[in-house]
Design an enzyme around this catalytic site. Structure first.
Site, PDB file in Angstrom:
ATOM      1  N   ARG A 261       5.353  -2.051   5.505  1.00 34.82           N
ATOM      2  CA  ARG A 261       4.179  -1.510   6.200  1.00 34.82           C
ATOM      3  C   ARG A 261       4.201  -2.038   7.628  1.00 34.82           C
ATOM      4  NH1 ARG A 261      -0.567  -4.635   4.218  1.00 34.82           N
ATOM      5  NH2 ARG A 261      -0.652  -5.431   6.322  1.00 34.82           N
ATOM      6  N   HIS A 265      -2.941  -3.233   7.161  1.00 35.12           N
ATOM      7  CA  HIS A 265      -3.237  -2.564   5.885  1.00 35.12           C
ATOM      8  C   HIS A 265      -4.043  -1.293   6.132  1.00 35.12           C
ATOM      9  CE1 HIS A 265      -4.528  -1.736   1.836  1.00 35.12           C
ATOM     10  NE2 HIS A 265      -5.789  -1.857   2.207  1.00 35.12           N
ATOM     11  N   TYR A 274      -2.128 -13.049   8.544  1.00 37.89           N
ATOM     12  CA  TYR A 274      -1.374 -13.526   7.387  1.00 37.89           C
ATOM     13  C   TYR A 274       0.123 -13.208   7.436  1.00 37.89           C
ATOM     14  CZ  TYR A 274      -2.508  -8.673   6.158  1.00 37.89           C
ATOM     15  OH  TYR A 274      -2.671  -7.315   6.182  1.00 37.89           O
TER      16      TYR A 274
HETATM   17  C1  LIG Z   1      -9.002  -1.268  -8.234  1.00 40.74           C
HETATM   18  C2  LIG Z   1      -8.972  -1.682  -6.801  1.00 40.74           C
HETATM   19  N1  LIG Z   1      -9.011  -2.992  -6.490  1.00 40.74           N
HETATM   20  C3  LIG Z   1      -9.020  -3.387  -5.213  1.00 40.74           C
HETATM   21  C4  LIG Z   1      -8.988  -2.473  -4.200  1.00 40.74           C
HETATM   22  C5  LIG Z   1      -8.996  -2.926  -2.753  1.00 40.74           C
HETATM   23  N2  LIG Z   1      -7.671  -2.679  -2.162  1.00 40.74           N
HETATM   24  C6  LIG Z   1      -7.419  -1.549  -1.485  1.00 40.74           C
HETATM   25  S1  LIG Z   1      -5.828  -1.417  -1.059  1.00 40.74           S
HETATM   26  C7  LIG Z   1      -5.441  -2.903  -1.757  1.00 40.74           C
HETATM   27  C8  LIG Z   1      -4.027  -3.381  -1.718  1.00 40.74           C
HETATM   28  C9  LIG Z   1      -3.073  -2.377  -2.272  1.00 40.74           C
HETATM   29  O1  LIG Z   1      -1.773  -2.875  -2.228  1.00 40.74           O
HETATM   30  P1  LIG Z   1      -0.544  -2.018  -2.701  1.00 40.74           P
HETATM   31  O2  LIG Z   1      -0.780  -1.476  -4.063  1.00 40.74           O
HETATM   32  O3  LIG Z   1       0.657  -2.829  -2.503  1.00 40.74           O
HETATM   33  O4  LIG Z   1      -0.558  -0.756  -1.714  1.00 40.74           O
HETATM   34  P2  LIG Z   1      -0.382  -0.774  -0.135  1.00 40.74           P
HETATM   35  O5  LIG Z   1      -1.752  -0.782   0.449  1.00 40.74           O
HETATM   36  O6  LIG Z   1       0.427  -1.943   0.238  1.00 40.74           O
HETATM   37  O7  LIG Z   1       0.295   0.511   0.180  1.00 40.74           O
HETATM   38  C10 LIG Z   1      -6.582  -3.490  -2.315  1.00 40.74           C
HETATM   39  C11 LIG Z   1      -6.615  -4.798  -2.948  1.00 40.74           C
HETATM   40  C12 LIG Z   1      -8.965  -1.111  -4.563  1.00 40.74           C
HETATM   41  N3  LIG Z   1      -8.967  -0.133  -3.638  1.00 40.74           N
HETATM   42  N4  LIG Z   1      -8.957  -0.746  -5.847  1.00 40.74           N
END
Ligand SMILES: Cc1ncc(C[n+]2csc(CCOP(=O)(O)OP(=O)(O)O)c2C)c(N)n1
Ligand SMILES: [Mg+2]
Lengths: 373, 324
Positions: A261, A265, A274
């Protein structure tokens, strides 16, 4: 013999186009033709520009939080293109970092902007486009892909479901239930995990004790692959093969697409808190756009003037999309109610009518007392 | 005394409870290095170490279920669920386990944990980031549910929650995380769970609310006729319900308007209205009014301000009740 090896496994890693734009001709056989590479390069460039504009819209207060796709275009490009070419009826069950896979399969580009502009009509997918609304709750949607694939199998259709999710998502129990259902019930599902190394501020080393994410699929008994996710050839090939297995053998596949990425985020995040800037720098060099362009240049298929033309085209396309998204009137308050059920019940009808005339969602007869909400 | 926002007050309470009691540990998504997505736990990992402020894998059921184990194991875990919508994946652990262990073990196993959860709408967030599910958990026997609306209460109630012998859901109204500051004592103090607060005394009509809408109620009161004397109650705790404070107030005023963000049907307002008619029937001059969200999915942010009760709608509700 009381003691033996009950099971051994290995995970194959596939890269066809390296970060310097050098293609492995042998592995590339039967994958993308030159005109297809040009097409995908154009699409990735447009997607990158879309992302930059979305970011600016957020910064200037014209849009809410937006998750950039920057740096991750190749995985979704190759996967989305494989679907479009080899299983166009497939269901796509996405989260939010594979815009390009959706655009390649018919999602109008303004839909994603509309969604992040806080307008639920951005989730209203047109008829004939087999894409689910992007999933905000992480890791909950792969089960829906399993169900969709199951329905297709039940009806005797040669139709797969592909679901996209992140490295973080693999920690959710639902993802594991989806893998297990797909494998145990023999469902034509493709699990496309974009390992971009981070889940907001949590690095993949904290996310799991496994060496790879790909091996998570092994436990459920399905073919698993790790690919260079910044390589459109690898992504295209692995998904094309997965479609074949799914259609011919009802076998699911788990794909770990290694990527990064490059942005925060979301626009609400500040990754400098971080992430080591050196790590980011290293990945800038592995940018999928750069290597694809280098490849095209090495084959004399690209030039500075073509690049200029493409950039102008990207601007034109995205400008038109933004204009379209911003030109759509704010939804009326009816929109809050109208999709609760096929048919609204009495209380909802009353609340809907009185929201427009009353402060309370009740007592329409006392309209004189009310303010307009 | 320091002049703190809600976020800072919560951070201070966590810091002091962690200083005072090594059994207190924090766990959740992004709570460590990043200090939480709202920065509520900012600086705590640097101060107390990664063993006590733990970035977990992305799994709410995992967070909740393992916090239950930590609590049984003699610790005082404070898990964070990043947004109220993501209590969904943790629902089973919370309601079928945390809430029931004491009862099903006849007191042998207890779960002293405090689940911190940002709650409510109004911050232009994506879906499942703006809901108000407090009634669901108030309806779950074995859970205590609180939702402070001021920095002072936030600190005192969090300390109470952490010291409580039973599971407490500590909802943090995210819309007012940084909305205003208030003097908050440096020293540790507690604000009891189960005790509502009379924000403003009055004689003609009682307004009851909790969370971010308390501020909307205060705003509404500024625009009401001066000769209408309103008593404003901030519930602070959803469950256990402070019946006495409500009954005393409504017995005095005879009129009541309840304001909440959550959907109207089976919202916590419905329970309060029932308690009021059970206890104050002969004092009532008007039906109890509810100014609430609607029985719909919380809309995306283009329409969220149409959905959420605002000062105008609250004032209209009050006038309607007063005129009855
Ligand atoms: C069930 C749930 N828990 C927490 C969140 C908050 N949240 C949104 S994105 C994220 C991280 C997602 O990481 P990843 O699956 O690696 O996808 P990326 O954003 O890196 O593409 C979190 C914790 C959420 N949207 N849904
Ligand atoms: Mg990730």
């Amino acid at each position: 013999m009381p003691k033996k090896t009950a099971y051994t496994a290995k995970i194959e890693y596939l890269q066809i186009l390296d970060e310097n734009g050098k293609l492995d001709e042998r592995l590339a056989r039967g994958t993308l033709k030159d005109d297809e590479v040009i097409f995908l390069y154009e699409q990735m460039t447009i997607s990158r520009h879309y992302d930059e504009i979305a970011f600016k819209l957020q910064r200037s207060g014209r849009m809410g939080t937006y998750p950039q796709n920057k740096g991750q275009e190749a995985g979704p490009a190759g996967a989305g293109y494989a679907i479009r070419q080899h299983n166009p009826e497939a269901w796509l069950v996405p989260c939010y970092r594979e815009n390009l896979a959706l655009f390649l399969n018919g999602l109008p580009m303004e839909k994603i902007l509309l969604h992040w502009m806080g307008d639920e009509r951005g989730n209203q997918i047109p008829d004939g486009v087999n894409i689910l609304p992007i999933s905000i709750p992480i890791g909950t949607h792969p089960l829906h892909a399993a169900g969709l694939a199951w329905a297709g199998k039940y009806r005797g259709e040669d139709r797969v479901a592909i679901t996209f999710f992140g490295d973080g998502a693999t920690s959710e129990g639902d993802v594991h239930e989806a893998l297990n259902f797909a494998s145990a019930l023999k469902l034509p599902v493709i699990f496309f995990c974009q390992n971009n190394r981070w889940a907001i501020s949590v690095p993949s080393s904290i996310q799991t004790g496994s060496e790879t994410f790909a091996q998570k699929g092994l436990a459920y008994g399905m073919p698993c692959f790790q690919i260079d996710g910044n390589d459109i050839f690898a992504s295209y090939k692995v998904v094309k093969d997965a479609i074949n297995r799914a259609v011919k053998e009802n076998q699911p596949t788990f794909i770990e697409s290694l990527t990064y990425r490059l942005g925060d985020h979301t626009t609400a995040d500040d990754a400098r808190r971080y992430r080591d800037p050196e790590e980011v720098e290293a990945w800038v060099g592995r940018d999928p756009l750069i290597r694809t362009r280098k490849y095209l240049e090495s084959k004399d298929l690209w030039s500075e003037s073509k690049q200029k033309e493409l950039e102008a085209k990207a601007k034109e396309v995205v400008d038109a999309v933004v204009k379209k998204a911003e030109g759509i009137d704010k939804p009326t308050t009816d929109d809050i109610f109208d999709y609760t059920f096929a048919e609204l019940n009495g209380q909802l009808i009353e609340q809907k009518q009185t929201l427009r005339t009353s402060s309370l969602g009740t007592h329409p007869q006392q309209e004189g007392l009310q303010t307009h909400a | 005394m320091a002049n703190l926002t809600l976020v800072q007050a919560i951070n201070l309470a966590l810091t002091q409870e962690m200083e005072a009691d090594s059994r207190v540990i924090l766990l959740g998504e992004d709570v460590g290095k990043n200090g939480g997505v709202f920065r509520v736990t900012e600086g705590l990992q640097a101060r107390f170490g990664a063993d006590r402020v733990v970035d977990t894998p992305l799994a709410e059921s995992g967070i909740m279920g393992s916090a239950i184990g930590l609590a049984m194991g003699g610790l005082r875990p404070v898990p964070e669920i990043q947004f109220e919508g993501f209590l969904g994946p943790a629902y089973d652990q919370l309601t079928n386990h945390a809430a029931r262990y004491r009862t099903r073990s006849r007191g042998a196993v207890t779960i002293p944990m405090t689940v911190r959860v940002p709650v409510g709408g109004g911050i232009h967030a994506p879906e499942l980031h703006s809901d108000s599910p407090e009634a669901i958990y108030a309806h779950t026997p074995g859970l205590k549910v609180v939702m402070p609306s001021t920095p002072y209460d936030a600190k005192g109630m969090l300390i109470s929650a952490i010291r409580d012998p039973d599971p407490v859901i500590y909802f943090e109204p995210k819309r007012i995380y940084r909305a205003f500051r208030e003097e908050v004592p440096e020293d540790e103090y507690t604000v009891p769970i189960g005790k509502a607060k009379i924000v403003e005394e009055g004689t003609d009509l009682t307004v009851i609310s909790w969370g971010a809408t308390v501020l909307q109620c205060i705003e509404a009161m500024d625009n009401l006729p001066e000769d209408l004397s309103i008593e404003l109650i901030d519930m602070r705790t959803i469950y256990p319900i402070d019946v006495d404070t409500i009954v005393e107030s409504v017995s005095k005023t005879g009129r009541c308007v309840i304001v909440h963000e959550a959907p109207r049907t089976c919202g916590f307002g419905a329970e309060l209205a029932t308690l009021i008619q059970e206890h104050c029937f002969l004092h009532l001059e008007a039906p109890v009014q509810r100014v609430a969200g609607f029985d719909t999915v919380m809309p995306y942010y283009k329409l969220e301000l149409d959905y959420l009760p605002d000062a105008k709608r609250i004032a209209a509700g009050v006038m309607e009740c007063a005129a009855y």
